[in-house]
Design a protein around this motif. Structure first.
Motif, PDB file in Angstrom:
ATOM      1  N   LEU A 192      -1.132   8.627  -1.583  1.00  0.00           N
ATOM      2  CA  LEU A 192      -2.236   8.119  -0.768  1.00  0.00           C
ATOM      3  C   LEU A 192      -3.210   7.334  -1.630  1.00  0.00           C
ATOM      4  O   LEU A 192      -3.403   7.651  -2.803  1.00  0.00           O
ATOM      5  CB  LEU A 192      -2.990   9.286  -0.134  1.00  0.00           C
ATOM      6  CG  LEU A 192      -2.243  10.090   0.918  1.00  0.00           C
ATOM      7  CD1 LEU A 192      -3.081  11.277   1.329  1.00  0.00           C
ATOM      8  CD2 LEU A 192      -1.929   9.233   2.113  1.00  0.00           C
ATOM      9  N   GLY A 193      -3.804   6.338  -1.040  1.00  0.00           N
ATOM     10  CA  GLY A 193      -4.907   5.633  -1.684  1.00  0.00           C
ATOM     11  C   GLY A 193      -4.554   4.859  -2.933  1.00  0.00           C
ATOM     12  O   GLY A 193      -5.439   4.506  -3.688  1.00  0.00           O
ATOM     13  N   THR A 194      -3.275   4.606  -3.191  1.00  0.00           N
ATOM     14  CA  THR A 194      -2.902   3.782  -4.350  1.00  0.00           C
ATOM     15  C   THR A 194      -2.061   2.613  -3.833  1.00  0.00           C
ATOM     16  O   THR A 194      -1.310   2.794  -2.884  1.00  0.00           O
ATOM     17  CB  THR A 194      -2.092   4.577  -5.386  1.00  0.00           C
ATOM     18  OG1 THR A 194      -1.409   5.610  -4.705  1.00  0.00           O
ATOM     19  CG2 THR A 194      -2.964   5.163  -6.456  1.00  0.00           C
ATOM     20  N   PRO A 195      -2.196   1.483  -4.456  1.00  0.00           N
ATOM     21  CA  PRO A 195      -1.539   0.284  -3.916  1.00  0.00           C
ATOM     22  C   PRO A 195      -0.025   0.451  -3.710  1.00  0.00           C
ATOM     23  O   PRO A 195       0.613   1.176  -4.426  1.00  0.00           O
ATOM     24  CB  PRO A 195      -1.785  -0.770  -4.975  1.00  0.00           C
ATOM     25  CG  PRO A 195      -3.015  -0.345  -5.657  1.00  0.00           C
ATOM     26  CD  PRO A 195      -3.038   1.165  -5.608  1.00  0.00           C
TER      27      PRO A 195
ATOM     28  N   ARG B 161       6.267  -0.437  -8.678  1.00  0.00           N
ATOM     29  CA  ARG B 161       6.245   0.004  -7.278  1.00  0.00           C
ATOM     30  C   ARG B 161       5.317  -0.864  -6.426  1.00  0.00           C
ATOM     31  O   ARG B 161       5.699  -1.342  -5.354  1.00  0.00           O
ATOM     32  CB  ARG B 161       5.805   1.464  -7.191  1.00  0.00           C
ATOM     33  CG  ARG B 161       6.068   2.093  -5.847  1.00  0.00           C
ATOM     34  CD  ARG B 161       5.662   3.540  -5.834  1.00  0.00           C
ATOM     35  NE  ARG B 161       4.263   3.708  -6.164  1.00  0.00           N
ATOM     36  CZ  ARG B 161       3.273   3.527  -5.298  1.00  0.00           C
ATOM     37  NH1 ARG B 161       3.554   3.201  -4.063  1.00  0.00           N
ATOM     38  NH2 ARG B 161       2.031   3.666  -5.657  1.00  0.00           N
TER      39      ARG B 161
ATOM     40  N   GLY C  15       6.388  -4.015  -3.274  1.00  0.00           N
ATOM     41  CA  GLY C  15       5.968  -4.028  -1.870  1.00  0.00           C
ATOM     42  C   GLY C  15       6.893  -3.292  -0.938  1.00  0.00           C
ATOM     43  O   GLY C  15       7.165  -2.104  -1.122  1.00  0.00           O
ATOM     44  N   GLU C  16       7.397  -3.998   0.040  1.00  0.00           N
ATOM     45  CA  GLU C  16       8.142  -3.364   1.117  1.00  0.00           C
ATOM     46  C   GLU C  16       9.393  -2.637   0.608  1.00  0.00           C
ATOM     47  O   GLU C  16       9.699  -1.520   1.030  1.00  0.00           O
ATOM     48  CB  GLU C  16       8.536  -4.427   2.136  1.00  0.00           C
ATOM     49  CG  GLU C  16       9.205  -3.823   3.351  1.00  0.00           C
ATOM     50  CD  GLU C  16       9.378  -4.809   4.473  1.00  0.00           C
ATOM     51  OE1 GLU C  16       9.013  -5.974   4.312  1.00  0.00           O
ATOM     52  OE2 GLU C  16       9.898  -4.385   5.520  1.00  0.00           O
TER      53      GLU C  16
ATOM     54  N   ILE D 155       4.928   8.510  -0.554  1.00  0.00           N
ATOM     55  CA  ILE D 155       4.093   7.408  -1.020  1.00  0.00           C
ATOM     56  C   ILE D 155       2.714   7.989  -1.316  1.00  0.00           C
ATOM     57  O   ILE D 155       2.104   8.592  -0.439  1.00  0.00           O
ATOM     58  CB  ILE D 155       4.001   6.307   0.044  1.00  0.00           C
ATOM     59  CG1 ILE D 155       5.399   5.756   0.321  1.00  0.00           C
ATOM     60  CG2 ILE D 155       3.076   5.202  -0.410  1.00  0.00           C
ATOM     61  CD1 ILE D 155       5.481   4.874   1.522  1.00  0.00           C
TER      62      ILE D 155
ATOM     63  N   SER E  44      11.127   4.950  -0.994  1.00  0.00           N
ATOM     64  CA  SER E  44      10.297   6.086  -1.410  1.00  0.00           C
ATOM     65  C   SER E  44      10.364   7.197  -0.372  1.00  0.00           C
ATOM     66  O   SER E  44      10.381   6.934   0.824  1.00  0.00           O
ATOM     67  CB  SER E  44       8.836   5.654  -1.548  1.00  0.00           C
ATOM     68  OG  SER E  44       8.703   4.714  -2.562  1.00  0.00           O
ATOM     69  N   PHE E  45      10.386   8.421  -0.852  1.00  0.00           N
ATOM     70  CA  PHE E  45      10.271   9.552   0.063  1.00  0.00           C
ATOM     71  C   PHE E  45       8.814   9.949   0.213  1.00  0.00           C
ATOM     72  O   PHE E  45       8.376  10.386   1.261  1.00  0.00           O
ATOM     73  CB  PHE E  45      11.079  10.747  -0.436  1.00  0.00           C
ATOM     74  CG  PHE E  45      12.520  10.659  -0.062  1.00  0.00           C
ATOM     75  CD1 PHE E  45      12.890  10.581   1.270  1.00  0.00           C
ATOM     76  CD2 PHE E  45      13.504  10.646  -1.028  1.00  0.00           C
ATOM     77  CE1 PHE E  45      14.215  10.488   1.633  1.00  0.00           C
ATOM     78  CE2 PHE E  45      14.836  10.553  -0.677  1.00  0.00           C
ATOM     79  CZ  PHE E  45      15.195  10.473   0.647  1.00  0.00           C
TER      80      PHE E  45
ATOM     81  N   ASP F 155       8.496   0.696  -0.829  1.00  0.00           N
ATOM     82  CA  ASP F 155       8.130   1.675   0.199  1.00  0.00           C
ATOM     83  C   ASP F 155       9.366   2.217   0.895  1.00  0.00           C
ATOM     84  O   ASP F 155       9.444   3.398   1.223  1.00  0.00           O
ATOM     85  CB  ASP F 155       7.217   1.026   1.249  1.00  0.00           C
ATOM     86  CG  ASP F 155       5.807   0.836   0.720  1.00  0.00           C
ATOM     87  OD1 ASP F 155       5.527   1.345  -0.387  1.00  0.00           O
ATOM     88  OD2 ASP F 155       5.000   0.185   1.406  1.00  0.00           O
ATOM     89  N   LYS F 156      10.351   1.340   1.099  1.00  0.00           N
ATOM     90  CA  LYS F 156      11.543   1.757   1.838  1.00  0.00           C
ATOM     91  C   LYS F 156      12.361   2.768   1.057  1.00  0.00           C
ATOM     92  O   LYS F 156      13.027   3.617   1.644  1.00  0.00           O
ATOM     93  CB  LYS F 156      12.408   0.535   2.166  1.00  0.00           C
ATOM     94  CG  LYS F 156      11.933  -0.131   3.437  1.00  0.00           C
ATOM     95  CD  LYS F 156      12.952  -1.119   3.939  1.00  0.00           C
ATOM     96  CE  LYS F 156      12.487  -1.694   5.274  1.00  0.00           C
ATOM     97  NZ  LYS F 156      12.995  -3.038   5.494  1.00  0.00           N
TER      98      LYS F 156
END
Lengths: 683, 101
Positions: free
Chosen positions: B98-101, B82, B86-87, B96, B93-94, B90-91
């Motif tokens: 917090l605070g993890t790369p 994940r 990168g991008e 994401i 994902s429903f 994220d796209k």
């Protein structure tokens, strides 16, 4: 009936009994909150994250109070009871200690710093501040501006850090450490230990592009803002109006498009590892010098002189600590014709000022008394030589003015030279090759670093910072006068040093000072104002106050204060403020008209659509958001205790399953129920 | 519904429709079919419809198992990659974290 009365009475008695008892919540009985701490938090640029974050829900570690580095080494070698949180004095905080802690990060859950006597050096910026956005060749590892810089401000620290200024709170932590932790270290694992929970969980990670992207994802079911760009406002003002007036009414005002400008600039922000800032030498000495120059020039030249096609622009840049945010944005706006406002080009209200209109750029950097006043510049030119010459001639101080060619300390001028190399500029500072300031961008750059003592109206001593800054302001103002008018200043205007004294007092010690009461009427916080640029969605007190002060210094009182003194009908040309007449007549309010305003200081990277983050053209700093921040102290039970608790709990659970199964299967016996026959089929 | 009280034709009908419904990307329906009718298909004395029920139970079970393997593989691959995707990650994902790369 009697029964009801009886129950009512019983209820009353019971409730009164409950009220008498100790109704503290269990949470409050377990934890002691440690107040007065400021945390280190996370920031991102286009490629990296820096700063600190705790685990989600807080990082827990056993307190280890250290006085010496031996104490710290001891716990790193012998600590046997899990993760520790060392509590160390600032004198111990160094690059070596941090490197050791980071390499032992599995043993360290966090770090607490508390102030002790001032260390010799304490700067955590890099040795070449802002080098990536500076003119090439102005700083190298061999000869750096900030040789004491550890660079920790830009390191990714894998545990949370707090700075606890309140000594009482430090004593509470120390006492708990002495009572529970500080004996027989080999058996620490077998007993209750005093621990701290540090909460500073940061939402954003990785880099600015990552968190900006995640801020804006529409498919996200749980949209949370992860980061905000750093930024605030730049403050600018001009000595003369930017419009030509036919008499007093400004209805027929026409913009003056052919003026040349002399820019007098300074930065107005600093930073530190923690949420609290100081910033006496950088940036306050520069800010005070700039405001003093503005004040003195207004005294020398109260009105526009006909025939002089030059004007002076005073600009205070914000966010310069983080890769020159303010100057990059101002230059960006200027190049696109959006300075001083975003009115269309060639409008008939205000002129548009382009970088080409700037003839001379004078920046005031750190100006606490050093060995001399140094004028740094890169390209030699007649204009600069002449200006440095006139600085020397007008210098009332016993410290000489020395020119340092081919040199440029970190300053906003870098941005302008990189954007338009033909710009002529110089930076006035108190250092030649390296900073005089050993505390650049740290908590210890405070009033005592520049040996400032508030004189409160009495005479200013000769060798004081107030006198020196006054001298620098006087020589710059006189030289600018010479540049504007082409002749020496022969009149009698002098800078009021009490005002200089007052400004330092306002910015370094007490925001509720006389000067601030003159420019606004609200109550300000008791502690010195933060000089951290902050996130763009929050306005800084400091910026607003400096704007009003600059307006007070460069504006004209037009009428006694009244309801007409508003900016509601504003046509961008002037700004009107209700300000006191003078420091001695605070209650005598006048309506001042000034050419002063703010422009947005948010990096162009955040406003350009489809900005290519990998181009690194502009500053890309952003700050993570967080929910709660704080720390609390409590006793963790011994590991034996914890094991007994979990075992007992598990046993009870297993037994409950067995009992329920047993009771269900024997329910007809236990509860004497008739055994139900299966109903006939096909129902 | 208590299967012991359902006539055999009805059982076959149910099992068949559960199997068909599973094709609408509903692996849980296959899993339910396989577990619910397992006793009917393999542990009851023989009856006329049993052979067909057994067929549906086996196919449903295999379908559910295939889904399980696919989903576990995808989750493992996605969770491991994940951050580095990168991008793109994220796209799709429903949520994401917090605070993890």
């Amino acid at each position: 009936m009697l029964n009801k009365v009886f129950f009512a009475l019983l209820l009353v008695y019971t409730s009164s009994y409950i009220l008498e008892s100790n109704a503290d919540r269990l949470k409050d009985q377990m934890y002691i909150k440690i107040n007065g701490s400021v945390a280190c938090y996370r920031r991102m640029n286009s490629t990296h994250q820096i700063g600190c974050s705790s685990n989600r829900g807080g990082s827990i570690g056993i307190i280890h109070y250290c006085d010496t580095s031996q104490d710290l080494d001891f716990i790193l070698k012998n600590g046997s009871a899990g993760q520790y949180i060392p509590v160390i004095p600032t004198s111990l905080f160094s690059l070596d200690v941090m490197t050791e802690l980071i390499s032992n990060k599995h043993k360290i859950a966090g770090l607490i710093l508390h102030p002790t006597e001032k260390p010799d050096k304490f700067s955590h910026d890099t040795q070449c501040p802002n080098s990536r956005y500076s003119v090439d060749g102005t700083c190298s590892s061999k000869s750096s501006w900030n040789p004491w810089g550890t660079g920790l401000l830009f390191a990714d620290i894998p545990f949370p850090m707090f700075f606890t200024e309140n000594q009482e709170q430090v004593q509470i932590i120390k006492q708990c450490f002495q009572n529970f932790n500080n004996f027989s270290y080999s058996t620490q694992g077998d007993r209750s230990l005093c621990s701290l929970e540090l909460s500073a969980f940061m939402y954003a990670t990785t880099s600015t592009p990552t968190c900006r992207r995640r801020n804006n994802i529409i498919t996200n079911l749980n949209p949370v803002k992860l980061c905000d760009p750093l930024g605030d406002s730049n403050v600018w003002g001009s000595l003369f109006p930017l419009v030509e007036q036919q008499e007093a009414n400004n209805q027929n005002a026409k913009p003056i498009n052919d003026y040349k400008y002399i820019v007098v600039a300074a930065r107005m922000d600093t930073t530190s590892l923690f949420e609290k800032t100081s910033g006496a030498e950088s940036p306050i000495t520069g800010v005070v010098t700039l405001l003093s120059i503005a004040k003195l020039l207004k005294q020398m030249l109260p009105d526009n002189v006909s025939g002089v096609r030059k004007n002076v622009l005073f600009i205070l840049f914000n966010g310069e600590t983080y890769d020159y945010i303010g100057s990059q944005r101002l230059l960006y706006d200027m190049e696109r014709g959006h300075f001083p406002t975003d009115l269309p080009i060639n409008n008939d209200i205000l002129p548009t000022i382009y970088p080409e209109n700037i003839t001379l750029f004078i920046e005031l950097s750190q100006l606490a008394p050093g060995r001399a006043t140094y004028a740094h510049y890169i390209a030699n030119s007649e204009l600069i030589n002449k200006f440095v010459q006139s600085l020397s001639e007008n210098n009332p101080s016993n410290l000489p003015v020395n020119s340092v060619p081919n040199s440029l300390p970190p300053s906003s001028l870098h941005t302008f030279i990189r954007g338009n190399s033909s710009i002529k500029g110089l930076v006035l500072t108190n250092h030649e090759k390296e900073y005089r300031n050993h505390y650049y961008n740290s908590l210890y750059d405070n009033a005592s670093n520049i040996e400032f003592v508030y004189m409160n109206g009495s005479n200013i001593p000769h060798n004081s910072i107030q006198k020196y800054v006054g001298d620098v302001a006087t020589m710059v103002a006189k030289s600018i006068y010479q540049e504007l008018m082409g002749q020496n200043y022969t009149d009698l205007a002098v800078l009021n040093l009490t005002l200089v004294d007052e400004m330092f007092h306002c910015y370094l010690e007490d925001p509720n000072c006389k000067l601030h009461m003159a420019v606004q009427k609200g109550r300000l916080p008791k502690s010195p104002l933060s000089l951290y640029v902050g996130v763009s969605v929050v306005d800084n007190f400091f910026t607003t106050l400096v704007t009003r002060t600059l307006a007070w210094f460069t504006g004209d009182p037009v009428a006694p204060s009244g309801p007409n003194c508003t900016n509601l009908v504003g046509n961008h040309v002037f700004v009107y403020y209700n300000l006191s007449h003078s420091l001695d007549r605070l209650d005598d309010m006048w309506c001042y008209r000034a050419t002063v305003n703010m422009t947005e200081a948010v990096s162009p990277a955040f406003i350009i659509e489809d900005y290519d983050w990998s181009s690194n053209k502009y500053s890309s700093w952003s700050e993570s958001t967080w929910n709660d921040m704080g720390m609390r102290m409590f006793l963790t039970p011994s590991s034996a205790h914890q094991k007994v608790t979990i075992t007992l709990g598990s046993i009870v659970m297993i037994f409950s399953f067995i009992i329920v199964y047993f009771m269900k299967s024997k329910s007809h016996v236990l509860f004497n129920l008739p055994v139900r026959e299966d109903p006939p089929a096909n129902c | 519904m208590d299967l012991s009280k359902v006539p055999n034709e009805k059982k076959l009908h149910l099992s068949k429709w559960y199997f068909r419904a599973g094709f609408a990307l509903l692996p849980f329906v296959w899993a339910v079919n396989a577990i619910w009718f397992f006793n009917e298909a393999f542990r009851k004395p023989e009856y006329n419809e049993q052979k067909q029920i057994r067929k549906y139970v086996i196919y449903s079970g295999m379908g559910a198992l295939l889904w399980l393997i696919l989903i576990v593989t995808w989750i493992t691959v996605f969770q491991i990659n994940r951050a580095s995707w990168g991008e793109f990650a994220d796209k799709i994902s429903f949520i994401i974290p917090l605070g993890t790369p």
